[in-house]
Design an enzyme around this catalytic site. Structure first.
Site, PDB file in Angstrom:
ATOM      1  N   ASP A  77      36.879  40.594  36.622  1.00 27.05           N
ATOM      2  CA  ASP A  77      35.756  39.642  36.603  1.00 27.05           C
ATOM      3  C   ASP A  77      36.195  38.192  36.748  1.00 27.05           C
ATOM      4  O   ASP A  77      35.551  37.277  36.228  1.00 27.05           O
ATOM      5  CB  ASP A  77      34.931  39.808  35.310  1.00 27.05           C
ATOM      6  CG  ASP A  77      34.385  41.210  35.164  1.00 27.05           C
ATOM      7  OD1 ASP A  77      34.095  41.830  36.204  1.00 27.05           O
ATOM      8  OD2 ASP A  77      34.263  41.683  34.022  1.00 27.05           O
ATOM      9  N   GLN A 104      39.154  44.991  39.795  1.00 33.45           N
ATOM     10  CA  GLN A 104      39.721  44.865  38.443  1.00 33.45           C
ATOM     11  C   GLN A 104      40.751  43.723  38.405  1.00 33.45           C
ATOM     12  O   GLN A 104      40.593  42.769  39.141  1.00 33.45           O
ATOM     13  CB  GLN A 104      40.334  46.197  37.970  1.00 33.45           C
ATOM     14  CG  GLN A 104      39.300  47.285  37.669  1.00 33.45           C
ATOM     15  CD  GLN A 104      38.766  48.009  38.887  1.00 33.45           C
ATOM     16  OE1 GLN A 104      39.539  48.529  39.680  1.00 33.45           O
ATOM     17  NE2 GLN A 104      37.459  48.065  39.043  1.00 33.45           N
ATOM     18  N   LYS A 160      36.504  37.429  41.992  1.00 34.11           N
ATOM     19  CA  LYS A 160      37.106  37.867  43.262  1.00 34.11           C
ATOM     20  C   LYS A 160      36.073  37.912  44.388  1.00 34.11           C
ATOM     21  O   LYS A 160      36.330  37.459  45.501  1.00 34.11           O
ATOM     22  CB  LYS A 160      37.737  39.262  43.087  1.00 34.11           C
ATOM     23  CG  LYS A 160      38.860  39.299  42.057  1.00 34.11           C
ATOM     24  CD  LYS A 160      39.352  40.709  41.806  1.00 34.11           C
ATOM     25  CE  LYS A 160      38.390  41.584  41.059  1.00 34.11           C
ATOM     26  NZ  LYS A 160      38.141  41.197  39.661  1.00 34.11           N
ATOM     27  N   GLY A 170      32.286  45.189  39.771  1.00 31.31           N
ATOM     28  CA  GLY A 170      31.018  44.508  39.993  1.00 31.31           C
ATOM     29  C   GLY A 170      31.378  43.123  40.483  1.00 31.31           C
ATOM     30  O   GLY A 170      31.905  42.318  39.723  1.00 31.31           O
ATOM     31  N   HIS A 171      31.206  42.886  41.763  1.00 31.98           N
ATOM     32  CA  HIS A 171      31.610  41.607  42.360  1.00 31.98           C
ATOM     33  C   HIS A 171      30.349  40.820  42.727  1.00 31.98           C
ATOM     34  O   HIS A 171      29.569  41.240  43.577  1.00 31.98           O
ATOM     35  CB  HIS A 171      32.490  41.851  43.595  1.00 31.98           C
ATOM     36  CG  HIS A 171      33.771  42.568  43.264  1.00 31.98           C
ATOM     37  ND1 HIS A 171      34.615  43.066  44.221  1.00 31.98           N
ATOM     38  CD2 HIS A 171      34.342  42.850  42.080  1.00 31.98           C
ATOM     39  CE1 HIS A 171      35.655  43.630  43.620  1.00 31.98           C
ATOM     40  NE2 HIS A 171      35.511  43.527  42.321  1.00 31.98           N
TER      41      HIS A 171
HETATM   42  P1  GDP Z   1      34.661  39.728  40.119  1.00 33.14           P
HETATM   43  O1  GDP Z   1      34.447  41.094  39.561  1.00 33.14           O
HETATM   44  O2  GDP Z   1      36.076  39.277  40.015  1.00 33.14           O
HETATM   45  O3  GDP Z   1      34.134  39.568  41.509  1.00 33.14           O
HETATM   46  O4  GDP Z   1      33.821  38.741  39.183  1.00 33.14           O
HETATM   47  P2  GDP Z   1      32.319  39.004  38.626  1.00 33.14           P
HETATM   48  O5  GDP Z   1      31.372  38.823  39.724  1.00 33.14           O
HETATM   49  O6  GDP Z   1      32.246  40.264  37.843  1.00 33.14           O
HETATM   50  O7  GDP Z   1      32.228  37.859  37.531  1.00 33.14           O
HETATM   51  C1  GDP Z   1      32.319  36.513  37.876  1.00 33.14           C
HETATM   52  C2  GDP Z   1      30.996  35.833  37.483  1.00 33.14           C
HETATM   53  O8  GDP Z   1      31.188  34.445  37.462  1.00 33.14           O
HETATM   54  C3  GDP Z   1      29.888  36.086  38.472  1.00 33.14           C
HETATM   55  O9  GDP Z   1      28.670  36.109  37.798  1.00 33.14           O
HETATM   56  C4  GDP Z   1      29.957  34.880  39.405  1.00 33.14           C
HETATM   57  O10 GDP Z   1      28.716  34.551  40.000  1.00 33.14           O
HETATM   58  C5  GDP Z   1      30.373  33.805  38.442  1.00 33.14           C
HETATM   59  N1  GDP Z   1      31.232  32.740  38.986  1.00 33.14           N
HETATM   60  C6  GDP Z   1      32.186  32.827  39.957  1.00 33.14           C
HETATM   61  N2  GDP Z   1      32.817  31.650  40.096  1.00 33.14           N
HETATM   62  C7  GDP Z   1      32.264  30.810  39.199  1.00 33.14           C
HETATM   63  C8  GDP Z   1      32.499  29.451  38.841  1.00 33.14           C
HETATM   64  O11 GDP Z   1      33.381  28.779  39.364  1.00 33.14           O
HETATM   65  N3  GDP Z   1      31.704  28.928  37.856  1.00 33.14           N
HETATM   66  C9  GDP Z   1      30.735  29.629  37.225  1.00 33.14           C
HETATM   67  N4  GDP Z   1      30.031  29.043  36.287  1.00 33.14           N
HETATM   68  N5  GDP Z   1      30.492  30.922  37.545  1.00 33.14           N
HETATM   69  C10 GDP Z   1      31.251  31.500  38.505  1.00 33.14           C
HETATM   70  P1  IMO Z   2      35.891  43.994  38.569  1.00 31.02           P
HETATM   71  O1  IMO Z   2      36.368  44.480  39.917  1.00 31.02           O
HETATM   72  C1  IMO Z   2      36.304  44.172  34.221  1.00 31.02           C
HETATM   73  C2  IMO Z   2      37.528  48.024  32.503  1.00 31.02           C
HETATM   74  C3  IMO Z   2      36.507  48.765  31.659  1.00 31.02           C
HETATM   75  C4  IMO Z   2      37.423  49.503  30.702  1.00 31.02           C
HETATM   76  C5  IMO Z   2      38.611  49.861  31.595  1.00 31.02           C
HETATM   77  C6  IMO Z   2      38.563  51.274  32.157  1.00 31.02           C
HETATM   78  O2  IMO Z   2      34.446  43.662  38.518  1.00 31.02           O
HETATM   79  O3  IMO Z   2      36.782  42.916  38.067  1.00 31.02           O
HETATM   80  P2  IMO Z   2      37.121  52.441  34.072  1.00 31.02           P
HETATM   81  O4  IMO Z   2      35.645  52.614  34.212  1.00 31.02           O
HETATM   82  O5  IMO Z   2      37.776  51.726  35.196  1.00 31.02           O
HETATM   83  O6  IMO Z   2      37.820  53.725  33.751  1.00 31.02           O
HETATM   84  O7  IMO Z   2      37.301  51.517  32.747  1.00 31.02           O
HETATM   85  O8  IMO Z   2      38.607  48.934  32.659  1.00 31.02           O
HETATM   86  N1  IMO Z   2      37.061  47.657  33.868  1.00 31.02           N
HETATM   87  C7  IMO Z   2      36.728  46.426  34.232  1.00 31.02           C
HETATM   88  N2  IMO Z   2      36.654  45.266  33.528  1.00 31.02           N
HETATM   89  N3  IMO Z   2      36.067  44.151  35.548  1.00 31.02           N
HETATM   90  C8  IMO Z   2      36.161  45.292  36.276  1.00 31.02           C
HETATM   91  O9  IMO Z   2      36.052  45.297  37.627  1.00 31.02           O
HETATM   92  C9  IMO Z   2      36.467  46.499  35.616  1.00 31.02           C
HETATM   93  N4  IMO Z   2      36.614  47.771  36.027  1.00 31.02           N
HETATM   94  C10 IMO Z   2      36.991  48.467  34.948  1.00 31.02           C
HETATM   95  O10 IMO Z   2      35.651  47.876  30.996  1.00 31.02           O
HETATM   96  O11 IMO Z   2      37.889  48.623  29.716  1.00 31.02           O
HETATM   97 MG    MG Z   3      33.318  42.052  38.086  1.00 30.94          MG
END
Ligand code: GDP
Ligand code: IMO
Ligand code: MG
Length: 422
Positions: free
Chosen positions: A13, A221, A16, A40-41
């Site tokens: 998270d 991840q 990416k 979840g991106h």
């Molecule tokens: P990913 O899994 O690495 O793609 O990241 P996620 O989407 O799960 O989580 C990142 C969250 O932060 C998302 O809700 C993005 O919209 C938000 N986000 C990304 N970059 C920034 C930033 O620079 N500032 C803020 N406030 N939110 C951001």
């Molecule tokens: P993105 O790509 C954050 C965590 C789960 C759990 C562990 C194992 O959005 O960064 P799994 O379902 O993979 O067997 O769970 O890994 N986990 C993540 N945490 N971002 C993710 O993906 C994750 N994908 C799995 O919360 O601790």
């Molecule tokens: Mg994510």
């Protein structure tokens, strides 16, 4: 041509999806190499918000080819829901989203097994996303998996054999379940999947590279969740590190170009497991609220804490990171002081390397002045406050790699490239 790789350096998270979307115009192809719908991106642009799980984050930029590689595990039902939602919002995927025949399928019984194994672990549960990730990779490694390419050959037999095996295990665990709805949606997903192009993605990518095309590999991840190098056993079941792009796409190590490592200006973790810099106080709540730190897949509250430079240095070493990207800087805009963990205390002794087990280690912090400036509307590094530049310099000195991109908000536009000399 070489491939560039973009991956998370913390517990996932990091943002990416947002950065892959921003960088995509510079590439011909974007390819996912591991993970599945546990990811979840989130991407935001033009007032819209999208969450991608299995589809690469390069899908929104023009007509770029996006590839789901052999290292990915795919749930046809979830894929159908994700792809249909994108198509409904006007994004045509069928021609430009290619799926590796060697990617493994997540079966409905894999999801049930995920839940059953977690229930059996009781307090020691990992806190998985419940998407069947562990059981699917387990079947892959134990040579029992069903792959996308199998849809075209003897599929019913392969599916039935895998299901029967899973049902035996579930019986031995005395786990009650109902497959009806899951299985119905899954087979609808299989039919839907057949409309996409199944490819030998290792051939496709290597041919594209020989033709001089550029490829960006997207990780899911983060390094701290890697099956080998993460905080085992509280990890996911794939290699999230740089080398995962080689095995997850069929790319030789000597074809790797830049490695972009992404981190948040602080740190989060979702699910169970050790997290040395976790905050249990008002500051932690403040980071959570300001950063909207709730999982994009499960909605779970993310645990929040200060940046951990010991863990980051380890990730940079294992991944061979050449360029850093700092996300969510704006979340710290209002803080008077900011802490960074530079060492761990283990049994009273200070260490500056990432040890075998991080359970119970105590963080050693340095404190830096906050910038107390709204950065969300900034357009260039010339506008950065002095304290923010000092924070960046401190990080670069500690980590030994330049920070080339700074993100100051969730929108595509809130991304600042740094042109400073290396
Ligand atoms: P990913 O899994 O690495 O793609 O990241 P996620 O989407 O799960 O989580 C990142 C969250 O932060 C998302 O809700 C993005 O919209 C938000 N986000 C990304 N970059 C920034 C930033 O620079 N500032 C803020 N406030 N939110 C951001
Ligand atoms: P993105 O790509 C954050 C965590 C789960 C759990 C562990 C194992 O959005 O960064 P799994 O379902 O993979 O067997 O769970 O890994 N986990 C993540 N945490 N971002 C993710 O993906 C994750 N994908 C799995 O919360 O601790
Ligand atoms: Mg994510």
């Amino acid at each position: 041509m070489k491939v560039d790789i973009l991956l998370g350096l913390q517990w996932g998270d990091e943002g990416k999806g947002k950065v892959v979307d921003v960088l995509t115009p510079r590439y011909d192809v974007v390819a996912r190499f591991q993970g599945g719908p546990n990811a979840g991106h989130t991407l935001e642009f033009e007032g819209q918000k999208y969450v991608l799980r299995s589809i690469p984050s390069g899908i929104f930029q023009g007509d770029k080819v996006n590839i789901i590689g052999n290292g990915v595990v795919l749930d046809p039902a979830l894929f159908k829901a994700e792809a249909e939602a994108l198509e409904a919002s006007g994004h045509n995927l069928k021609e430009r989203l290619h799926i590796s025949k060697k990617a493994h399928l997540i079966l409905p019984t894999h999801r049930i097994l995920d839940a059953a194994y977690e229930a059996a672990k009781g307090d020691a549960k990992v806190g998985t996303t419940g998407k069947g990730i562990g059981p699917t990779y387990t079947d892959k490694i134990s040579r029992n998996g069903v792959r996308v390419g199998d849809i075209l050959h003897d599929f019913d037999k392969k599916y039935a054999a895998a299901k029967a095996r899973h049902e035996q295990i579930l019986k031995s665990l005395n786990y009650e379940y109902d497959l009806t709805e899951l299985e119905k949606a899954w087979f609808e997903g299989i039919e839907y999947l057949k409309q996409f192009r199944f490819v030998d993605s290792e051939h496709e990518i290597n041919s594209l590279l020989s033709e001089g095309k550029s490829v960006l590999c997207e990780g899911a991840q983060g390094t701290m969740l890697d099956i080998d190098f993460g905080s085992y056993p509280f990890v996911t079941s794939s290699n999230t590190v740089c080398a995962g792009a080689c095995t997850g796409l069929g790319i030789a190590p000597n074809k790797i170009g830049e490695v972009y490592g992404i981190f948040k200006a602080y740190c989060t973790r979702v699910g169970a497991g050790p997290f040395p810099t976790e905050l249990f106080d008002k500051t932690g709540d403040q980071i959570c609220t300001l950063g909207h730190e709730f999982g994009s897949v499960t909605g779970r509250k993310r645990r929040c804490g200060w940046i951990d430079l010991v863990a980051l240095k380890y990730a940079i070493m294992v991944d061979g990171v050449t360029k850093l990207i700092m996300m969510k800087s704006d979340v710290l805009d209002s803080f008077e002081t900011i802490k960074a963990c530079v060492a761990y205390k283990v049994n009273g002794e200070e260490i500056d390397y990432f040890p075998f087990d991080i359970e119970g280690v105590e963080p050693v912090y340095v404190e830096l002045p906050g910038w107390q400036t709204d950065m969300t509307k900034m357009q260039s590094e010339d506008e950065f406050p002095e304290e923010f530049n000092a924070y960046l310099s401190f990080l670069e000195e500690q980590l030994g790699v330049p920070v080339k991109i700074v993100s100051v908000g969730p929108d595509r536009e809130q991304t600042i490239e740094r042109y400073t000399e290396e």
